[in-house]
Design an enzyme around this catalytic site. Sequence first.
Site, mmCIF file in Angstrom:
data_model
loop_
_atom_site.group_PDB
_atom_site.id
_atom_site.type_symbol
_atom_site.label_atom_id
_atom_site.label_comp_id
_atom_site.label_asym_id
_atom_site.label_seq_id
_atom_site.Cartn_x
_atom_site.Cartn_y
_atom_site.Cartn_z
ATOM 1 N N ASP A 1 0.833 -1.195 0.000
ATOM 2 C CA ASP A 1 0.000 0.000 0.000
ATOM 3 C C ASP A 1 0.878 1.260 0.000
ATOM 4 O OD1 ASP A 1 -2.727 1.118 0.331
ATOM 5 O OD2 ASP A 1 -1.874 1.951 2.160
ATOM 6 N N GLU B 1 1.831 -0.577 -5.138
ATOM 7 C CA GLU B 1 0.862 0.466 -5.463
ATOM 8 C C GLU B 1 1.621 1.781 -5.354
ATOM 9 O OE1 GLU B 1 -1.271 2.440 -2.681
ATOM 10 O OE2 GLU B 1 -3.007 2.873 -3.906
HETATM 11 C C1 NOJ Z 1 -4.293 3.056 -1.017
HETATM 12 C C2 NOJ Z 1 -5.441 2.149 -0.777
HETATM 13 O O1 NOJ Z 1 -5.719 1.408 -1.931
HETATM 14 C C3 NOJ Z 1 -6.584 3.021 -0.326
HETATM 15 O O2 NOJ Z 1 -7.797 2.325 -0.278
HETATM 16 C C4 NOJ Z 1 -6.233 3.622 1.013
HETATM 17 O O3 NOJ Z 1 -7.235 4.539 1.395
HETATM 18 C C5 NOJ Z 1 -4.904 4.343 0.964
HETATM 19 N N1 NOJ Z 1 -3.901 3.629 0.247
HETATM 20 C C6 NOJ Z 1 -4.385 4.611 2.349
HETATM 21 O O4 NOJ Z 1 -3.954 3.420 2.960
#
Ligand code: NOJ
Length: 546
Positions: free
Chosen positions: A203, A265
């Site tokens: 993440d 990500e």
């Molecule tokens: C990316 C995640 O996919 C999202 O859902 C989240 O709100 C943020 N990161 C913070 O962790």
Amino acid sequence: MAPADSSWWQTAVVYQVYIRSFADGNGDGVGDVAGLRSRLPYLAQLGVDAIWINPWYPSPMADAGYDVADYREIEPAYGTLAEAQALIAEAHELGIRVLLDIVPNHTSDQHAWFQAAAADEPGARERYHFRSGRGPDGSLPPNNWQSVFGGPAWTQLADGQWYLHLFAPGQPDLNWDNPEVRTEFEDILAFWFDRGVDGFRIDVAHGMVKGDGLPDTADPDDAAQSLVQSREGHPAWDQDGVHEIYRGWRTVAQRYEPERIFIAEAWVPSNERLARYLRSDELHTAFQFDFLRAPWRAEVLRTVVDDAISAAATVGAPPTWVLSNHDVTRTVTRFSRSQPGHLIETDWERGRWADEDPDHVIGRRRARAAALVQLALPGTAYVYQGEELALEEVEDLPDEVRQDPTWVQSGFTDVGRDGCRIPLPWRATDIPYGFTADSAAVTWLPQPGHWAEHSVEAQDGDAESTLNLYRRALGLRAQLWRDAGDLKWLSTPSGVVAFERGAAQCWVNTGDSEVPLPESASVMLASAPGVLSALPPDTAVWLRSR
Ligand code: NOJ
């Protein structure tokens, strides 16, 4: 599954399980591990190679589980660690690998570390970013950074100190300059790898290291942009120091056989910056988000695909294609309005653009065609739950049911992401469409009244359904594309793109008129019925040389 096959991740199709909304086994209206276990045969029949499960750890749900209170346990509403281990074993028996979601940029404010920090226990604040405020009485935030969800990225505690949170106040950012933080996360990775987990989606993989001294950003407006937009030069994102963390993580993954894998990500400004995360001693793959932001326009699609492939090739990594996820408007809806000539930004999607009525019939046609393009490309592909059912974004949720912190933090101006997180319809009955074991249960987000026709049960028996298109595509992908090698573009009329890989071709028509298909090839699969010698608008086709 061939456990010894260490290259599985280079061509895998991974299904994203948004666990709160996948299937509910205990009848409380919230998806859980029991529900997921009961639906593993569905995923095996669909033909995916792996699943990625969004965070399933104990969490106060300030951000739907991306606020983790304990990284080595399971959220009680989702089940137990024993059930999670059973799920991993059952998935493996069905040939499905399991990826989890690790959230290293921030913890929950309920995590033991932050509780200790709030109580000002010795050394505890050094695990986070605590600062004094600015202004004569320290009543102003320490810098001008804005939270991704809206409002300042700082919250002040009763004792006057401020802490940094790039997301919700319940998600304090960790201080990755502290070696204790680094050791702890390597240990968490090993905890799950020891339990059979095959890898992690990381993440906000571009967020952990912050610019020295947390300097103001030059343009405070750019700090307030959504996660999806790139932030070149912002000291909170994509700092070079982050790469050292991943070199350490890679050595942890390499202690296992086969090697465990990572998918980043990382919303960064360019494919060149993204490729840096994929160097051979860092991460294995990273989502290619330009594909997810591409409008339904042949020329943009081609550019996006070309750029992604060539940037990944510079570091020998497979490109990773994603059409949607739990943070963005669903593909059907993205394609159901007029299409711009540039990449789509989510703020724009949720705001001004939503004034235009969506045409879901066109949106579905295009989403089906886009799926065939995605699954024909070299590299790996991620399918977000409900894409295989061609579900649309639910855009008319009543304000009082909204759960996404974006809604409150934006001062009720951005409706946020709830519309792509609606519980799945399994049965062609009334609400809750078999989502929960108890048909009287109220689901955590309400489902629309017309989803029986989009349910798994309704689509299962319909040869032309999107579900059956995905099943056929995933079966054929192994034969036509998986080992087909490099992509070569074919010359096509305007509005159409086509490429060849090995003996197979993929054609897609984003234009307004039908175009002839080559006579030297036969149709193996089409995104719409009745395609033989000509390709209608908003349709894609897979061909094989005769
Ligand atoms: C990316 C995640 O996919 C999202 O859902 C989240 O709100 C943020 N990161 C913070 O962790």
